[in-house]
Design an enzyme around this catalytic site. Structure first.
Site, short mmCIF file in Angstrom:
data_model
loop_
_atom_site.label_atom_id
_atom_site.label_comp_id
_atom_site.label_asym_id
_atom_site.label_seq_id
_atom_site.Cartn_x
_atom_site.Cartn_y
_atom_site.Cartn_z
N ARG A 90 0.66 -1.34 0.17
CA ARG A 90 0.13 -0.13 0.30
C ARG A 90 0.99 1.32 -0.02
NH1 ARG A 90 -4.82 -1.20 2.14
NH2 ARG A 90 -3.85 -2.41 3.97
N TYR A 91 1.90 1.06 0.74
CA TYR A 91 2.99 2.52 0.74
C TYR A 91 4.35 2.06 0.02
CZ TYR A 91 -0.07 3.38 4.74
OH TYR A 91 -1.23 3.64 5.57
N ARG A 94 6.97 -0.44 2.53
CA ARG A 94 6.57 -1.42 3.12
C ARG A 94 5.64 -2.27 2.70
NH1 ARG A 94 5.02 3.53 4.97
NH2 ARG A 94 3.20 3.89 6.11
N CYS A 103 -6.09 -17.42 13.79
CA CYS A 103 -5.83 -16.47 15.06
C CYS A 103 -6.07 -17.56 16.12
CB CYS A 103 -6.64 -15.37 15.19
SG CYS A 103 -6.37 -14.28 13.66
N CYS A 107 -11.28 -11.93 17.24
CA CYS A 107 -11.93 -10.69 17.59
C CYS A 107 -13.56 -10.45 17.03
CB CYS A 107 -10.96 -9.57 17.42
SG CYS A 107 -9.36 -10.17 18.07
N CYS A 110 -13.05 -7.88 14.06
CA CYS A 110 -11.88 -8.05 13.45
C CYS A 110 -12.15 -7.27 11.68
CB CYS A 110 -11.60 -9.35 13.32
SG CYS A 110 -10.26 -9.68 12.12
N ARG A 112 -10.39 -7.86 9.59
CA ARG A 112 -10.23 -9.01 8.32
C ARG A 112 -11.16 -10.17 8.58
NH1 ARG A 112 -4.16 -7.80 8.57
NH2 ARG A 112 -3.99 -6.17 7.05
N ASP A 273 -12.84 -0.04 12.27
CA ASP A 273 -13.01 -0.14 10.71
C ASP A 273 -14.55 -0.39 10.51
OD1 ASP A 273 -10.42 0.43 9.85
OD2 ASP A 273 -9.90 -1.35 10.90
N ASP A 310 -7.77 4.07 9.25
CA ASP A 310 -7.37 3.48 7.91
C ASP A 310 -8.75 3.91 7.31
OD1 ASP A 310 -5.34 1.62 7.57
OD2 ASP A 310 -5.87 1.08 9.44
N LYS A 317 -3.42 5.30 6.10
CA LYS A 317 -3.88 5.64 7.59
C LYS A 317 -3.97 7.22 7.57
CE LYS A 317 -2.49 1.82 10.44
NZ LYS A 317 -2.25 0.94 9.35
#
Ligand code: SF4
Length: 356
Positions: A90-91, A94, A103, A107, A110, A112, A273, A310, A317
């Protein structure tokens, strides 16, 4: 005392975490989104508190099947920036390397949630991992690789060492960062073999720990973090601002202090999100900004995370404040931590004339 992960509403009912009459509604949620509560998190839940902030993060809720029109399956736009399987770029400097989509806990908020879990995107195959490493090796501008998922620390030390050895061979990668919940939700997993595997690349290594409530940072979690830090791994935090979990300044202050006491530098406080079925967790941005401003007045600068959003759609971000300076015609009004306002003069347009 629960000694194995709870992976279904029936498991949760047997452990006394949900009433048996809720099972039909919760089974419908579990058919859509993965469920897992680790023994460490089950032990933290106060069964007498219907609003327990730990339960709220991990125990499914029938409201998860209520979809709001603004919600999206891929809220931060990973898919739009994925040039090869397992990589999100995305950047410029990185990439995310998504090695696994499993996981130790799931959560309920979440971002994702459509990708993780037993029916999610699984673990990157050896061929896909080789393709991802080749992509990184071919782009000298990539300075940092962020292992995320899912939770990369569910991988075995042997598999983690393979990935780290692959990164070791790429000289322009200088930083490797892991995003994980494991030191908190499965602290016993942070053993000598795993710690050694994380350091196997020889690169500067960071672990970004996801935790949202101060009770998560109990003695076992703090000891797990100490094992990482004492091995030379730097730690930062990330938390999600969640209604009913940490949406008051006392809880946020206690959470940030707990991180700092654990030698984990507060890094990000995420605005939640637009993940499907998570409207009951979301605050307004105004509420979040007010909490970030209150936190600034309450605790040390070491305890201040960046409050960020985000931007939906994969645009990266953006810091959300609090905005402590308002400018007009070159003059600024700067607000102090008590809310007092102070004028700050404009910069000189040219250096002052030198004295004779
Ligand atoms: S640990 Fe991270 S990826 Fe896994 S369910 Fe929680 S927020 Fe999602």
């Amino acid at each position: 005392m629960v000694n194995r992960p709870l992976k279904s509403p029936a498991d949760l009912a047997a452990a006394g975490l949900v009433p048996p009459e809720s099972l039909p509604a919760l089974d419908a949620v579990a058919a859509r989104y993965a469920v897992a509560v680790s023994p460490a998190m089950a032990a933290l839940i106060d069964r007498s508190d219907p609003d327990d902030p730990i339960a709220r993060q991990f125990v499914p809720d029938p409201r998860e099947l209520d979809l709001a029109p603004e919600e999206r399956a891929d809220p931060i736009g990973d898919g739009a920036h994925s040039p090869v399987e397992g990589v999100v770029h995305r950047y410029p400097d990185r990439v995310l390397l998504k090695a696994v989509h499993v996981c130790p806990v799931y959560c309920r908020f979440c971002f994702r949630r459509e990708m993780v879990g037993p029916q999610g995107l699984g673990t990157l195959s050896a061929e896909a991992l080789a393709g991802a490493l080749a992509y990184i090796a071919g782009r000298p501008e990539i300075w940092e690789v962020i292992l995320t998922g899912g939770d990369p620390l569910v991988l075995s030390p042997r598999r983690l060492e393979e990935i780290m050895t692959g990164l070791q061979a790429i000289p322009h990668v200088r930083i490797v960062r892991f995003h994980t919940r494991v030191p908190v939700v499965e602290p016993e997993r942070i053993g000598p073999d795993l710690v050694a595997a994380l350091g196997a690349s020889g690169k500067t290594t960071y672990v970004a720990l996801h935790a949202n409530h101060p009770r998560e940072l109990g003695p076992a979690a703090r000891a797990a973090c100490a094992r990482l830090i004492d091995a030379g791994i730097a730690m930062v935090s990330q938390s999600v601002l969640l209604r009913g979990v940490n949406d008051d300044v006392e809880t946020l202050a206690a959470l940030m202090r707990a991180f700092v006491e654990t030698r984990v530098k507060p890094y990000y406080l995420h605005h939640p999100d637009l993940a499907p079925g998570t409207a009951h967790f979301r605050l307004t941005i105004e509420e979040g900004q007010a909490l970030a401003a209150a936190l600034r007045g309450r605790v040390s600068g070491l305890c201040q995370p960046a409050y960020v959003l985000d931007i939906p759609g994969g645009h990266g971000k953006a810091p959300l404040g609090p905005a402590m300076a308002q400018g007009r015609d070159g003059c600024f009004t700067v607000t102090d931590y008590r809310g007092g306002e102070h004028a700050y003069p404009p910069a000189p347009t040219r250096p002052p004339a030198s004295q004779p």
